[in-house]
Design a protein around this motif. Structure first.
Motif, PDB file in Angstrom:
ATOM      1  N   PHE A  51      45.533  54.791  44.046  1.00 42.28           N
ATOM      2  CA  PHE A  51      46.296  54.093  43.012  1.00 42.28           C
ATOM      3  C   PHE A  51      45.698  54.370  41.639  1.00 42.28           C
ATOM      4  O   PHE A  51      44.480  54.387  41.463  1.00 42.28           O
ATOM      5  CB  PHE A  51      46.302  52.591  43.296  1.00 42.28           C
ATOM      6  CG  PHE A  51      47.080  52.226  44.528  1.00 42.28           C
ATOM      7  CD1 PHE A  51      48.408  51.847  44.432  1.00 42.28           C
ATOM      8  CD2 PHE A  51      46.487  52.275  45.780  1.00 42.28           C
ATOM      9  CE1 PHE A  51      49.147  51.530  45.569  1.00 42.28           C
ATOM     10  CE2 PHE A  51      47.207  51.953  46.921  1.00 42.28           C
ATOM     11  CZ  PHE A  51      48.542  51.585  46.814  1.00 42.28           C
ATOM     12  N   HIS A  52      46.576  54.528  40.654  1.00 46.83           N
ATOM     13  CA  HIS A  52      46.125  54.765  39.283  1.00 46.83           C
ATOM     14  C   HIS A  52      45.680  53.476  38.598  1.00 46.83           C
ATOM     15  O   HIS A  52      44.854  53.503  37.688  1.00 46.83           O
ATOM     16  CB  HIS A  52      47.244  55.400  38.462  1.00 46.83           C
ATOM     17  CG  HIS A  52      47.799  56.649  39.053  1.00 46.83           C
ATOM     18  ND1 HIS A  52      48.968  56.671  39.782  1.00 46.83           N
ATOM     19  CD2 HIS A  52      47.333  57.910  39.044  1.00 46.83           C
ATOM     20  CE1 HIS A  52      49.208  57.901  40.179  1.00 46.83           C
ATOM     21  NE2 HIS A  52      48.232  58.673  39.758  1.00 46.83           N
ATOM     22  N   LEU A  53      46.258  52.349  39.025  1.00 47.01           N
ATOM     23  CA  LEU A  53      45.928  51.058  38.426  1.00 47.01           C
ATOM     24  C   LEU A  53      45.777  50.030  39.535  1.00 47.01           C
ATOM     25  O   LEU A  53      46.667  49.892  40.386  1.00 47.01           O
ATOM     26  CB  LEU A  53      47.030  50.618  37.452  1.00 47.01           C
ATOM     27  CG  LEU A  53      46.923  49.189  36.885  1.00 47.01           C
ATOM     28  CD1 LEU A  53      45.649  49.026  36.078  1.00 47.01           C
ATOM     29  CD2 LEU A  53      48.156  48.849  36.046  1.00 47.01           C
ATOM     30  N   ILE A  54      44.656  49.309  39.527  1.00 50.77           N
ATOM     31  CA  ILE A  54      44.438  48.199  40.451  1.00 50.77           C
ATOM     32  C   ILE A  54      44.303  46.932  39.622  1.00 50.77           C
ATOM     33  O   ILE A  54      43.526  46.880  38.659  1.00 50.77           O
ATOM     34  CB  ILE A  54      43.190  48.417  41.319  1.00 50.77           C
ATOM     35  CG1 ILE A  54      43.358  49.687  42.171  1.00 50.77           C
ATOM     36  CG2 ILE A  54      42.932  47.206  42.208  1.00 50.77           C
ATOM     37  CD1 ILE A  54      42.147  50.029  43.021  1.00 50.77           C
ATOM     38  N   ILE A  55      45.070  45.909  39.982  1.00 53.92           N
ATOM     39  CA  ILE A  55      45.139  44.652  39.240  1.00 53.92           C
ATOM     40  C   ILE A  55      44.362  43.579  39.991  1.00 53.92           C
ATOM     41  O   ILE A  55      44.651  43.289  41.155  1.00 53.92           O
ATOM     42  CB  ILE A  55      46.606  44.220  39.062  1.00 53.92           C
ATOM     43  CG1 ILE A  55      47.340  45.193  38.133  1.00 53.92           C
ATOM     44  CG2 ILE A  55      46.690  42.786  38.536  1.00 53.92           C
ATOM     45  CD1 ILE A  55      48.857  44.962  38.083  1.00 53.92           C
ATOM     46  N   LEU A  56      43.395  42.977  39.294  1.00 61.58           N
ATOM     47  CA  LEU A  56      42.678  41.805  39.795  1.00 61.58           C
ATOM     48  C   LEU A  56      42.922  40.676  38.797  1.00 61.58           C
ATOM     49  O   LEU A  56      42.356  40.673  37.705  1.00 61.58           O
ATOM     50  CB  LEU A  56      41.175  42.062  39.923  1.00 61.58           C
ATOM     51  CG  LEU A  56      40.687  43.281  40.717  1.00 61.58           C
ATOM     52  CD1 LEU A  56      39.162  43.259  40.829  1.00 61.58           C
ATOM     53  CD2 LEU A  56      41.322  43.336  42.091  1.00 61.58           C
ATOM     54  N   SER A  57      43.764  39.734  39.151  1.00 63.36           N
ATOM     55  CA  SER A  57      44.139  38.661  38.235  1.00 63.36           C
ATOM     56  C   SER A  57      43.540  37.346  38.701  1.00 63.36           C
ATOM     57  O   SER A  57      43.988  36.773  39.705  1.00 63.36           O
ATOM     58  CB  SER A  57      45.669  38.561  38.149  1.00 63.36           C
ATOM     59  OG  SER A  57      46.056  37.539  37.257  1.00 63.36           O
ATOM     60  N   ASP A  58      42.531  36.891  37.981  1.00 55.28           N
ATOM     61  CA  ASP A  58      41.844  35.620  38.230  1.00 55.28           C
ATOM     62  C   ASP A  58      41.336  35.525  39.665  1.00 55.28           C
ATOM     63  O   ASP A  58      41.629  34.582  40.393  1.00 55.28           O
ATOM     64  CB  ASP A  58      42.736  34.421  37.905  1.00 55.28           C
ATOM     65  CG  ASP A  58      41.994  33.404  37.036  1.00 55.28           C
ATOM     66  OD1 ASP A  58      40.753  33.375  37.087  1.00 55.28           O
ATOM     67  OD2 ASP A  58      42.660  32.660  36.301  1.00 55.28           O
ATOM     68  N   LEU A  59      40.520  36.501  40.040  1.00 51.81           N
ATOM     69  CA  LEU A  59      39.934  36.539  41.377  1.00 51.81           C
ATOM     70  C   LEU A  59      38.424  36.387  41.383  1.00 51.81           C
ATOM     71  O   LEU A  59      37.852  36.001  42.403  1.00 51.81           O
ATOM     72  CB  LEU A  59      40.295  37.862  42.073  1.00 51.81           C
ATOM     73  CG  LEU A  59      41.773  38.205  42.201  1.00 51.81           C
ATOM     74  CD1 LEU A  59      41.933  39.504  42.986  1.00 51.81           C
ATOM     75  CD2 LEU A  59      42.556  37.082  42.850  1.00 51.81           C
ATOM     76  N   ILE A  60      37.758  36.676  40.271  1.00 54.02           N
ATOM     77  CA  ILE A  60      36.301  36.800  40.346  1.00 54.02           C
ATOM     78  C   ILE A  60      35.579  35.459  40.350  1.00 54.02           C
ATOM     79  O   ILE A  60      34.354  35.426  40.462  1.00 54.02           O
ATOM     80  CB  ILE A  60      35.743  37.721  39.234  1.00 54.02           C
ATOM     81  CG1 ILE A  60      35.984  37.135  37.838  1.00 54.02           C
ATOM     82  CG2 ILE A  60      36.345  39.107  39.334  1.00 54.02           C
ATOM     83  CD1 ILE A  60      35.248  37.914  36.745  1.00 54.02           C
ATOM     84  N   PHE A  61      36.332  34.343  40.286  1.00 54.81           N
ATOM     85  CA  PHE A  61      35.660  33.055  40.497  1.00 54.81           C
ATOM     86  C   PHE A  61      35.279  32.888  41.964  1.00 54.81           C
ATOM     87  O   PHE A  61      34.501  31.994  42.309  1.00 54.81           O
ATOM     88  CB  PHE A  61      36.532  31.888  40.018  1.00 54.81           C
ATOM     89  CG  PHE A  61      37.768  31.640  40.822  1.00 54.81           C
ATOM     90  CD1 PHE A  61      37.725  30.833  41.953  1.00 54.81           C
ATOM     91  CD2 PHE A  61      38.983  32.204  40.458  1.00 54.81           C
ATOM     92  CE1 PHE A  61      38.867  30.590  42.704  1.00 54.81           C
ATOM     93  CE2 PHE A  61      40.127  31.960  41.202  1.00 54.81           C
ATOM     94  CZ  PHE A  61      40.057  31.157  42.335  1.00 54.81           C
TER      95      PHE A  61
END
Length: 264
Positions: free
Chosen positions: A154-164
């Motif tokens: 994948f060219h773009l991987i989205i992590l939206s508000d996961l690192i908590f």
């Protein structure tokens, strides 16, 4: 039992209180300046917090709307998608393929399917796939969703508000490493394959542990750079900790070393 004593029915003693019914789904609207609004259905309640439309997802939508070339004609993966807002915006921006994933539980995946059907045109929906996926696990099924001409990743991987989810940092990084495409000579020189990580410090006293995600990433050979800072009303106004910290969304870009620049 002695005569005269009433019989005791054990079911009257060891009864389980009735469970409250699952709350019905709710809807949240993402208002966009130059594009149609998106109405996102959220599960009624879930221990993985998928019943909220997070500020990070709103910031992601705005960022992709302002920088559509990060998604156009590219393959996009969203991990821990929840309502799937960033991935849906990527699909509307012309992504070649979007794979929306969340924990492999029917209520979550069915909800992602619903949001794709309700918000995308038939052509856009044809380019979107939903899958259940547990971070850190093998990615064979995810990779099989790629078009044949983009089989490297994948060219773009989205992590939206996961690192908590501090205990999941290693698993998230492992999944990103397995799924991100290698840079090819045909890629737009200004946009390297990357991971975008948007988040808020919902618990300000644990902000350093949130940032530990990027320290781990740097130690594993990723280049990490903050590219976005935006203020929103805090998700939970009554929560402890400095409100301005909880109200700020930070967006970071992660690339493999020597893979070029990215729009700010």
């Amino acid at each position: 039992m002695q005569g005269g004593e009433e019989d005791l029915y054990l079911g009257d003693v060891f009864t389980e209180p009735p469970r409250p019914p699952t709350p019905p789904p709710t809807f949240a609207t993402c208002t966009r300046n130059a594009f149609p609004d998106l109405k996102i259905r959220l599960v009624g309640s879930h221990p993985l917090w998928a019943h909220h439309l997070w500020n990070a997802a709103l910031a992601f939508a705005s960022y992709i709307d302002s920088n559509p070339k990060i998604a156009r004609d590219r393959c996009v993966l969203e991990l821990g998608a929840g309502g799937g807002l960033p991935g849906l915006v990527a699909a509307q921006s012309g992504a070649k393929k979007v794979v929306l994933t969340d924990y492999p539980e029917a209520v979550l995946i069915d909800n992602l399917e619903f949001n794709a059907r309700q918000n995308l045109s038939p052509d856009e929906k044809d380019r979107v796939e939903t899958q259940g996926y547990t971070w850190g696990h093998p990615v064979d099924s995810i990779m099989r969703a790629l078009p044949k001409d983009a089989s490297t990743g994948f060219h773009l991987i989205i992590l939206s508000d996961l690192i908590f989810n501090h205990s999941q940092h290693d698993a998230l990084l492992k999944s990103c490493d397995m799924c991100l495409a290698s840079r090819s000579a045909n890629d737009d020189a200004s946009i390297a394959p990357c991971v975008l990580v948007f988040y808020s410090h919902h618990r300000p006293h644990l902000a350093d542990r949130d940032l530990g995600f990027f320290r781990k990433a740097q130690g594993a050979g990723w280049v990490c750079e903050e590219i976005v800072t935006r203020k929103y009303p805090p998700m939970f106004p009554e929560d402890p900790g400095e409100e301005e910290v909880r109200a700020t969304v930070h967006g970071w870009k992660m690339t493999r070393r020597d893979t070029g620049d990215f729009p700010h």
